[in-house]
Write an enzyme that holds these catalytic residues in place. Structure first.
Site, PDB file in Angstrom:
ATOM      1  N   LYS A  85       0.820  -1.213   0.000  1.00 17.81           N
ATOM      2  CA  LYS A  85       0.000   0.000   0.000  1.00 17.81           C
ATOM      3  C   LYS A  85       0.851   1.259   0.000  1.00 17.81           C
ATOM      4  CE  LYS A  85      -4.313  -1.249   0.213  1.00 17.81           C
ATOM      5  NZ  LYS A  85      -5.554  -0.563  -0.094  1.00 17.81           N
ATOM      6  N   ASP A 129      -8.329   0.693   7.056  1.00 17.49           N
ATOM      7  CA  ASP A 129      -8.249  -0.359   8.063  1.00 17.49           C
ATOM      8  C   ASP A 129      -6.791  -0.568   8.432  1.00 17.49           C
ATOM      9  OD1 ASP A 129      -8.099  -1.541   5.446  1.00 17.49           O
ATOM     10  OD2 ASP A 129     -10.189  -2.147   5.704  1.00 17.49           O
TER      11      ASP A 129
END
Ligand SMILES: Cc1ncc(COP(=O)(O)O)c(C=O)c1O
Length: 407
Positions: A85, A129
Protein backbone atom coordinates in the site's frame (compact mmCIF):
# COMPACT_ATOMS: atom_id res chain seq x y z
CA UNK A 1 -0.58 -34.36 -2.16
CA UNK A 2 0.21 -33.21 1.38
CA UNK A 3 -2.67 -31.72 3.34
CA UNK A 4 -1.15 -28.38 4.30
CA UNK A 5 -4.39 -26.57 5.23
CA UNK A 6 -6.88 -28.25 7.57
CA UNK A 7 -9.62 -25.59 7.40
CA UNK A 8 -10.39 -26.17 3.77
CA UNK A 9 -13.89 -24.74 3.38
CA UNK A 10 -13.82 -22.73 0.19
CA UNK A 11 -16.31 -21.22 -2.23
CA UNK A 12 -15.53 -20.90 -5.90
CA UNK A 13 -17.18 -18.89 -8.64
CA UNK A 14 -15.85 -19.22 -12.19
CA UNK A 15 -16.43 -15.89 -13.91
CA UNK A 16 -18.45 -16.47 -17.08
CA UNK A 17 -17.60 -12.95 -18.31
CA UNK A 18 -13.80 -13.37 -18.12
CA UNK A 19 -12.08 -12.68 -21.43
CA UNK A 20 -9.22 -15.07 -22.02
CA UNK A 21 -6.94 -15.43 -25.00
CA UNK A 22 -7.49 -11.78 -25.95
CA UNK A 23 -5.39 -8.66 -25.42
CA UNK A 24 -6.39 -6.27 -22.64
CA UNK A 25 -9.45 -4.29 -23.70
CA UNK A 26 -10.32 -0.62 -23.91
CA UNK A 27 -12.56 -0.93 -20.86
CA UNK A 28 -9.60 -1.90 -18.65
CA UNK A 29 -7.17 0.50 -20.33
CA UNK A 30 -9.55 3.38 -19.70
CA UNK A 31 -8.77 2.81 -16.01
CA UNK A 32 -5.10 1.72 -15.92
CA UNK A 33 -2.66 2.49 -18.72
CA UNK A 34 0.97 1.74 -19.46
CA UNK A 35 1.71 5.41 -19.89
CA UNK A 36 0.43 6.13 -16.38
CA UNK A 37 2.27 3.07 -15.01
CA UNK A 38 5.55 4.39 -16.45
CA UNK A 39 4.89 7.83 -14.98
CA UNK A 40 4.25 6.27 -11.55
CA UNK A 41 7.34 4.07 -11.86
CA UNK A 42 9.59 6.96 -12.90
CA UNK A 43 8.32 9.02 -9.99
CA UNK A 44 8.38 6.37 -7.25
CA UNK A 45 11.88 5.21 -8.21
CA UNK A 46 13.21 8.64 -7.22
CA UNK A 47 11.86 8.47 -3.65
CA UNK A 48 14.37 7.93 -0.85
CA UNK A 49 14.45 4.28 0.21
CA UNK A 50 12.99 2.92 -3.02
CA UNK A 51 14.09 -0.59 -3.95
CA UNK A 52 12.19 -3.36 -5.71
CA UNK A 53 10.87 -5.81 -3.13
CA UNK A 54 12.12 -9.41 -3.40
CA UNK A 55 10.45 -12.12 -5.43
CA UNK A 56 11.05 -15.25 -3.37
CA UNK A 57 11.02 -18.69 -5.01
CA UNK A 58 9.27 -21.12 -2.65
CA UNK A 59 10.58 -24.37 -4.08
CA UNK A 60 9.76 -26.47 -1.01
CA UNK A 61 6.17 -25.34 -0.90
CA UNK A 62 5.82 -25.73 -4.68
CA UNK A 63 6.93 -29.33 -4.37
CA UNK A 64 4.69 -29.96 -1.37
CA UNK A 65 1.62 -28.83 -3.32
CA UNK A 66 2.80 -30.43 -6.56
CA UNK A 67 3.19 -27.46 -8.86
CA UNK A 68 6.21 -26.55 -10.97
CA UNK A 69 7.00 -23.12 -9.43
CA UNK A 70 5.76 -20.83 -6.70
CA UNK A 71 6.98 -17.24 -6.60
CA UNK A 72 6.06 -14.93 -3.73
CA UNK A 73 6.32 -11.16 -4.21
CA UNK A 74 7.25 -10.17 -0.69
CA UNK A 75 5.95 -6.70 0.21
CA UNK A 76 6.84 -7.06 3.90
CA UNK A 77 9.41 -4.26 3.73
CA UNK A 78 8.09 -1.85 1.14
CA UNK A 79 9.45 1.59 2.07
CA UNK A 80 9.61 0.46 5.69
CA UNK A 81 5.77 0.60 5.81
CA UNK A 82 5.46 -3.18 5.53
CA UNK A 83 2.88 -3.40 2.75
CA UNK A 84 2.36 -2.81 -0.98
CA UNK A 85 0.00 0.00 0.00
CA UNK A 86 3.01 2.29 0.43
CA UNK A 87 3.01 2.59 -3.37
CA UNK A 88 -0.59 3.74 -3.74
CA UNK A 89 -1.69 6.27 -1.13
CA UNK A 90 1.58 8.18 -1.03
CA UNK A 91 1.69 8.44 -4.83
CA UNK A 92 -1.88 9.75 -4.90
CA UNK A 93 -1.04 12.32 -2.19
CA UNK A 94 1.86 13.56 -4.28
CA UNK A 95 -0.23 13.81 -7.47
CA UNK A 96 -2.88 15.75 -5.60
CA UNK A 97 -0.39 18.18 -4.07
CA UNK A 98 1.28 18.81 -7.41
CA UNK A 99 -2.09 19.72 -8.89
CA UNK A 100 -2.67 22.34 -6.20
CA UNK A 101 0.82 23.84 -5.96
CA UNK A 102 2.36 26.24 -8.48
CA UNK A 103 3.13 24.68 -11.88
CA UNK A 104 6.59 23.15 -12.15
CA UNK A 105 6.88 22.09 -8.50
CA UNK A 106 8.29 18.54 -8.25
CA UNK A 107 8.47 15.85 -5.60
CA UNK A 108 12.18 16.66 -5.26
CA UNK A 109 11.22 20.23 -4.29
CA UNK A 110 8.81 18.96 -1.66
CA UNK A 111 11.24 16.37 -0.30
CA UNK A 112 13.85 19.11 0.00
CA UNK A 113 11.41 21.18 2.04
CA UNK A 114 10.67 23.80 -0.61
CA UNK A 115 7.02 25.01 -0.75
CA UNK A 116 6.48 23.67 2.78
CA UNK A 117 4.20 26.50 3.75
CA UNK A 118 1.99 26.13 0.69
CA UNK A 119 1.88 22.34 1.08
CA UNK A 120 1.02 22.53 4.78
CA UNK A 121 -2.12 24.51 3.95
CA UNK A 122 -3.44 21.42 2.13
CA UNK A 123 -5.13 18.72 4.24
CA UNK A 124 -5.52 15.18 2.95
CA UNK A 125 -7.75 12.64 4.66
CA UNK A 126 -8.95 9.07 4.24
CA UNK A 127 -10.57 6.10 5.91
CA UNK A 128 -8.47 3.04 6.48
CA UNK A 129 -8.25 -0.36 8.06
CA UNK A 130 -4.57 0.31 8.53
CA UNK A 131 -2.27 0.02 5.57
CA UNK A 132 -3.74 2.64 3.23
CA UNK A 133 -3.89 5.22 6.01
CA UNK A 134 -0.28 4.55 6.87
CA UNK A 135 0.69 5.19 3.26
CA UNK A 136 -1.31 8.41 3.06
CA UNK A 137 0.09 9.65 6.39
CA UNK A 138 3.64 8.81 5.30
CA UNK A 139 3.15 10.51 1.94
CA UNK A 140 1.65 13.59 3.60
CA UNK A 141 4.58 13.82 5.99
CA UNK A 142 7.18 13.36 3.26
CA UNK A 143 5.63 15.94 0.98
CA UNK A 144 4.54 18.37 3.70
CA UNK A 145 0.71 18.19 3.78
CA UNK A 146 -1.56 17.98 6.82
CA UNK A 147 -3.31 14.63 7.29
CA UNK A 148 -6.41 13.28 9.08
CA UNK A 149 -7.14 9.52 9.10
CA UNK A 150 -10.51 7.87 9.94
CA UNK A 151 -10.54 4.50 11.68
CA UNK A 152 -13.44 2.17 12.48
CA UNK A 153 -13.54 0.47 15.90
CA UNK A 154 -11.95 -2.86 14.95
CA UNK A 155 -8.72 -1.27 13.66
CA UNK A 156 -6.15 -2.12 16.33
CA UNK A 157 -4.30 0.40 18.47
CA UNK A 158 -1.05 -0.84 16.93
CA UNK A 159 -2.27 0.19 13.49
CA UNK A 160 -3.41 3.58 14.79
CA UNK A 161 0.02 4.15 16.35
CA UNK A 162 1.71 3.24 13.07
CA UNK A 163 -0.31 6.02 11.42
CA UNK A 164 0.09 8.74 14.04
CA UNK A 165 3.86 8.21 14.10
CA UNK A 166 3.86 10.00 10.74
CA UNK A 167 2.27 13.08 12.28
CA UNK A 168 -1.30 12.38 11.14
CA UNK A 169 -4.36 13.00 13.31
CA UNK A 170 -6.41 9.80 13.86
CA UNK A 171 -10.20 9.96 14.31
CA UNK A 172 -12.26 6.97 15.45
CA UNK A 173 -15.76 6.60 13.95
CA UNK A 174 -18.48 4.00 14.67
CA UNK A 175 -19.51 1.35 12.14
CA UNK A 176 -17.42 -0.55 9.61
CA UNK A 177 -14.83 0.44 7.00
CA UNK A 178 -17.45 1.65 4.54
CA UNK A 179 -18.97 3.91 7.22
CA UNK A 180 -15.57 5.48 7.87
CA UNK A 181 -15.17 6.08 4.11
CA UNK A 182 -18.43 8.03 4.17
CA UNK A 183 -17.43 10.04 7.27
CA UNK A 184 -14.13 11.07 5.69
CA UNK A 185 -16.02 12.27 2.60
CA UNK A 186 -18.49 14.29 4.70
CA UNK A 187 -15.76 15.99 6.77
CA UNK A 188 -13.64 16.72 3.72
CA UNK A 189 -16.58 18.44 2.05
CA UNK A 190 -17.27 20.52 5.17
CA UNK A 191 -13.62 21.56 5.69
CA UNK A 192 -12.23 21.90 2.18
CA UNK A 193 -9.94 18.88 2.61
CA UNK A 194 -8.98 16.37 -0.06
CA UNK A 195 -10.01 12.75 0.29
CA UNK A 196 -7.28 10.32 -0.73
CA UNK A 197 -9.27 7.12 -0.80
CA UNK A 198 -8.22 3.73 -2.13
CA UNK A 199 -11.78 3.05 -3.18
CA UNK A 200 -13.81 4.85 -5.83
CA UNK A 201 -17.47 5.77 -5.82
CA UNK A 202 -19.74 7.75 -8.15
CA UNK A 203 -18.12 11.12 -8.80
CA UNK A 204 -14.82 10.15 -7.16
CA UNK A 205 -12.46 8.40 -9.53
CA UNK A 206 -9.21 10.35 -10.10
CA UNK A 207 -7.48 9.70 -6.79
CA UNK A 208 -8.28 5.97 -6.52
CA UNK A 209 -7.04 5.59 -10.08
CA UNK A 210 -3.69 7.10 -9.01
CA UNK A 211 -3.64 4.77 -6.00
CA UNK A 212 -4.12 1.72 -8.22
CA UNK A 213 -1.61 3.01 -10.74
CA UNK A 214 0.93 3.16 -7.90
CA UNK A 215 0.26 -0.54 -7.21
CA UNK A 216 1.00 -1.46 -10.83
CA UNK A 217 4.63 -0.51 -10.19
CA UNK A 218 4.88 -3.54 -7.87
CA UNK A 219 3.49 -5.83 -10.55
CA UNK A 220 5.88 -4.41 -13.13
CA UNK A 221 8.76 -5.24 -10.76
CA UNK A 222 7.47 -8.80 -10.41
CA UNK A 223 7.24 -9.23 -14.18
CA UNK A 224 10.88 -8.12 -14.50
CA UNK A 225 11.91 -10.53 -11.73
CA UNK A 226 10.01 -13.64 -12.87
CA UNK A 227 12.21 -16.18 -14.66
CA UNK A 228 9.24 -17.46 -16.69
CA UNK A 229 5.70 -16.19 -17.25
CA UNK A 230 3.35 -17.53 -14.58
CA UNK A 231 0.34 -19.64 -15.51
CA UNK A 232 -1.68 -18.46 -12.49
CA UNK A 233 -1.75 -15.57 -10.04
CA UNK A 234 -3.66 -15.72 -6.75
CA UNK A 235 -4.30 -12.32 -5.20
CA UNK A 236 -6.18 -11.08 -2.13
CA UNK A 237 -9.30 -8.95 -2.59
CA UNK A 238 -10.52 -6.07 -0.43
CA UNK A 239 -12.18 -3.32 -2.50
CA UNK A 240 -10.45 -4.78 -5.58
CA UNK A 241 -7.81 -2.13 -6.26
CA UNK A 242 -4.89 -4.48 -5.77
CA UNK A 243 -6.47 -7.21 -7.88
CA UNK A 244 -7.23 -4.70 -10.65
CA UNK A 245 -3.62 -3.48 -10.70
CA UNK A 246 -2.30 -7.05 -10.74
CA UNK A 247 -4.65 -8.18 -13.49
CA UNK A 248 -4.12 -5.13 -15.70
CA UNK A 249 -0.33 -5.19 -15.45
CA UNK A 250 -0.06 -8.95 -16.05
CA UNK A 251 -2.41 -8.59 -19.01
CA UNK A 252 -0.30 -5.77 -20.44
CA UNK A 253 2.90 -7.74 -19.89
CA UNK A 254 1.81 -11.10 -21.26
CA UNK A 255 -1.03 -10.17 -23.63
CA UNK A 256 -3.47 -12.89 -24.70
CA UNK A 257 -1.29 -15.50 -22.94
CA UNK A 258 -1.73 -13.82 -19.60
CA UNK A 259 -1.94 -15.98 -16.49
CA UNK A 260 -5.24 -17.00 -15.01
CA UNK A 261 -5.93 -14.47 -12.25
CA UNK A 262 -7.82 -15.66 -9.18
CA UNK A 263 -9.12 -13.31 -6.48
CA UNK A 264 -9.31 -14.71 -2.95
CA UNK A 265 -11.37 -13.01 -0.21
CA UNK A 266 -12.35 -13.73 3.39
CA UNK A 267 -15.69 -15.56 3.49
CA UNK A 268 -16.98 -12.85 5.85
CA UNK A 269 -16.22 -9.94 3.52
CA UNK A 270 -16.56 -11.27 0.00
CA UNK A 271 -17.89 -8.27 -1.93
CA UNK A 272 -15.99 -9.11 -5.13
CA UNK A 273 -17.16 -12.72 -5.10
CA UNK A 274 -20.76 -11.56 -4.59
CA UNK A 275 -20.41 -8.89 -7.27
CA UNK A 276 -19.13 -11.49 -9.74
CA UNK A 277 -22.05 -13.78 -8.95
CA UNK A 278 -24.54 -10.95 -9.36
CA UNK A 279 -22.83 -9.61 -12.49
CA UNK A 280 -22.53 -6.08 -11.07
CA UNK A 281 -21.06 -4.37 -7.97
CA UNK A 282 -22.92 -5.77 -4.98
CA UNK A 283 -22.41 -4.78 -1.36
CA UNK A 284 -22.16 -7.22 1.52
CA UNK A 285 -23.35 -5.86 4.85
CA UNK A 286 -22.68 -6.38 8.54
CA UNK A 287 -19.56 -5.90 10.60
CA UNK A 288 -17.36 -7.82 8.11
CA UNK A 289 -15.79 -9.53 11.06
CA UNK A 290 -12.65 -11.10 9.61
CA UNK A 291 -9.13 -11.33 10.98
CA UNK A 292 -7.91 -10.26 7.56
CA UNK A 293 -8.30 -6.58 8.46
CA UNK A 294 -7.09 -5.21 5.12
CA UNK A 295 -9.67 -7.29 3.29
CA UNK A 296 -12.64 -6.37 5.50
CA UNK A 297 -14.44 -4.42 2.78
CA UNK A 298 -18.13 -4.67 1.95
CA UNK A 299 -18.22 -2.64 -1.27
CA UNK A 300 -16.18 -3.05 -4.43
CA UNK A 301 -14.37 -0.03 -5.83
CA UNK A 302 -16.34 0.88 -8.97
CA UNK A 303 -13.20 1.73 -10.90
CA UNK A 304 -11.52 -1.52 -9.90
CA UNK A 305 -14.66 -3.36 -10.94
CA UNK A 306 -14.31 -1.97 -14.46
CA UNK A 307 -11.02 -3.86 -14.70
CA UNK A 308 -12.04 -6.99 -12.80
CA UNK A 309 -15.47 -7.68 -14.29
CA UNK A 310 -14.31 -9.15 -17.59
CA UNK A 311 -10.82 -10.15 -16.51
CA UNK A 312 -10.75 -12.08 -13.26
CA UNK A 313 -11.10 -15.74 -14.09
CA UNK A 314 -12.14 -17.08 -10.70
CA UNK A 315 -13.30 -15.78 -7.34
CA UNK A 316 -12.65 -17.77 -4.15
CA UNK A 317 -13.43 -17.27 -0.49
CA UNK A 318 -11.47 -18.77 2.41
CA UNK A 319 -11.88 -18.78 6.18
CA UNK A 320 -9.88 -16.86 8.77
CA UNK A 321 -8.61 -20.18 10.13
CA UNK A 322 -7.15 -21.09 6.74
CA UNK A 323 -5.37 -17.71 6.60
CA UNK A 324 -3.77 -18.31 9.99
CA UNK A 325 -2.57 -21.74 8.84
CA UNK A 326 -1.05 -20.14 5.75
CA UNK A 327 0.74 -17.51 7.87
CA UNK A 328 2.24 -20.29 9.99
CA UNK A 329 3.37 -22.29 6.97
CA UNK A 330 5.24 -19.27 5.62
CA UNK A 331 6.74 -18.46 9.04
CA UNK A 332 7.96 -22.02 9.34
CA UNK A 333 9.36 -22.31 5.81
CA UNK A 334 8.36 -25.59 4.17
CA UNK A 335 10.97 -28.15 3.08
CA UNK A 336 13.98 -25.86 2.93
CA UNK A 337 12.17 -22.63 1.99
CA UNK A 338 13.24 -19.43 3.71
CA UNK A 339 10.90 -18.48 6.58
CA UNK A 340 8.75 -15.47 5.66
CA UNK A 341 6.82 -12.94 7.72
CA UNK A 342 3.37 -12.53 6.16
CA UNK A 343 0.55 -10.63 7.83
CA UNK A 344 -3.02 -11.86 8.09
CA UNK A 345 -4.13 -9.90 5.00
CA UNK A 346 -1.26 -11.23 2.87
CA UNK A 347 -2.05 -14.91 2.68
CA UNK A 348 -5.58 -15.47 1.39
CA UNK A 349 -4.06 -16.14 -2.04
CA UNK A 350 -1.75 -18.81 -0.66
CA UNK A 351 -4.56 -20.37 1.37
CA UNK A 352 -6.73 -20.50 -1.77
CA UNK A 353 -3.95 -22.13 -3.80
CA UNK A 354 -3.15 -24.78 -1.19
CA UNK A 355 -6.80 -25.69 -0.62
CA UNK A 356 -7.34 -25.93 -4.37
CA UNK A 357 -4.38 -28.33 -4.67
CA UNK A 358 -5.90 -30.52 -1.95
CA UNK A 359 -9.16 -30.82 -3.88
CA UNK A 360 -8.71 -32.48 -7.29
CA UNK A 361 -12.03 -31.23 -8.65
CA UNK A 362 -11.16 -27.66 -7.75
CA UNK A 363 -7.62 -27.99 -9.11
CA UNK A 364 -9.10 -29.16 -12.37
CA UNK A 365 -11.60 -26.31 -12.43
CA UNK A 366 -8.77 -23.81 -11.94
CA UNK A 367 -6.48 -25.52 -14.46
CA UNK A 368 -3.87 -26.24 -11.77
CA UNK A 369 -1.53 -29.18 -12.23
CA UNK A 370 2.08 -30.28 -11.79
CA UNK A 371 3.18 -27.91 -14.58
CA UNK A 372 1.61 -24.78 -13.07
CA UNK A 373 3.76 -21.77 -12.26
CA UNK A 374 2.01 -19.66 -9.65
CA UNK A 375 2.63 -16.06 -8.64
CA UNK A 376 1.48 -14.96 -5.19
CA UNK A 377 1.30 -11.37 -4.03
CA UNK A 378 2.54 -11.32 -0.43
CA UNK A 379 0.86 -8.00 0.18
CA UNK A 380 2.02 -7.29 3.75
CA UNK A 381 4.42 -8.26 6.50
CA UNK A 382 3.71 -7.90 10.22
CA UNK A 383 1.79 -4.63 9.95
CA UNK A 384 0.55 -5.15 13.51
CA UNK A 385 3.16 -6.95 15.59
CA UNK A 386 0.81 -7.81 18.43
CA UNK A 387 -1.73 -9.42 16.12
CA UNK A 388 1.05 -11.24 14.26
CA UNK A 389 2.51 -12.71 17.45
CA UNK A 390 -0.90 -13.76 18.68
CA UNK A 391 -1.77 -15.56 15.44
CA UNK A 392 1.58 -17.16 14.63
CA UNK A 393 2.71 -17.68 18.22
CA UNK A 394 6.12 -16.07 17.67
CA UNK A 395 7.40 -12.52 17.20
CA UNK A 396 8.17 -11.47 13.64
CA UNK A 397 11.78 -10.56 14.57
CA UNK A 398 12.45 -14.17 15.46
CA UNK A 399 11.28 -15.31 12.03
CA UNK A 400 13.28 -12.56 10.34
CA UNK A 401 16.39 -13.68 12.25
CA UNK A 402 15.84 -17.24 11.00
CA UNK A 403 15.38 -15.93 7.48
CA UNK A 404 18.73 -14.12 7.71
CA UNK A 405 20.43 -17.31 8.87
CA UNK A 406 18.79 -19.21 6.05
CA UNK A 407 20.09 -16.79 3.41
C1 LIG B 1 -2.20 -6.28 3.01
C2 LIG B 1 -3.33 -6.04 2.09
N1 LIG B 1 -3.55 -6.90 1.10
C3 LIG B 1 -4.55 -6.72 0.23
C4 LIG B 1 -5.41 -5.65 0.34
C5 LIG B 1 -6.55 -5.53 -0.63
O1 LIG B 1 -6.44 -4.42 -1.47
P1 LIG B 1 -7.75 -3.81 -2.12
O2 LIG B 1 -8.57 -3.22 -1.03
O3 LIG B 1 -7.24 -2.80 -3.08
O4 LIG B 1 -8.46 -4.94 -2.78
C6 LIG B 1 -5.22 -4.71 1.36
C7 LIG B 1 -6.09 -3.55 1.51
O5 LIG B 1 -5.99 -2.78 2.44
C8 LIG B 1 -4.15 -4.91 2.26
O6 LIG B 1 -3.91 -4.05 3.26
Amino acid sequence: MRQLIQHDTLHHFANPRAQRGTPIGERQRAVLSQEAMRAARDEIRTWPGYAPTPLVALNGLAKACDIARLDYKDEARRFGLNSFKALGGAYAVLRLLLQHLPPGVTSADLLAGRYREEASRITVCCATDGNHGRSVAWGAQQFGARCVIYLHPTVSQGREDAITQFGAEARRVPGNYDDSVRQAAVDAEANGWFVVSDTSYPGYMTVPRDVMQGYTVMVDEAVQQLPQPPTHCFVQGGVGGLAAAVLAQLWEAYGPDRPRVIVVEPDRAACLYESARAGSPTAVHGDLDTLMAGLACGEASLLAWEVLDEGIDDFLTVTDEAAVEAMKLLAQGIDGDSPLVAGESAVAGLAGLLIARQQPVLSQALGLDADSRVLLIGSEGATDEEVYRELVGRPSEEIEAEARQHA
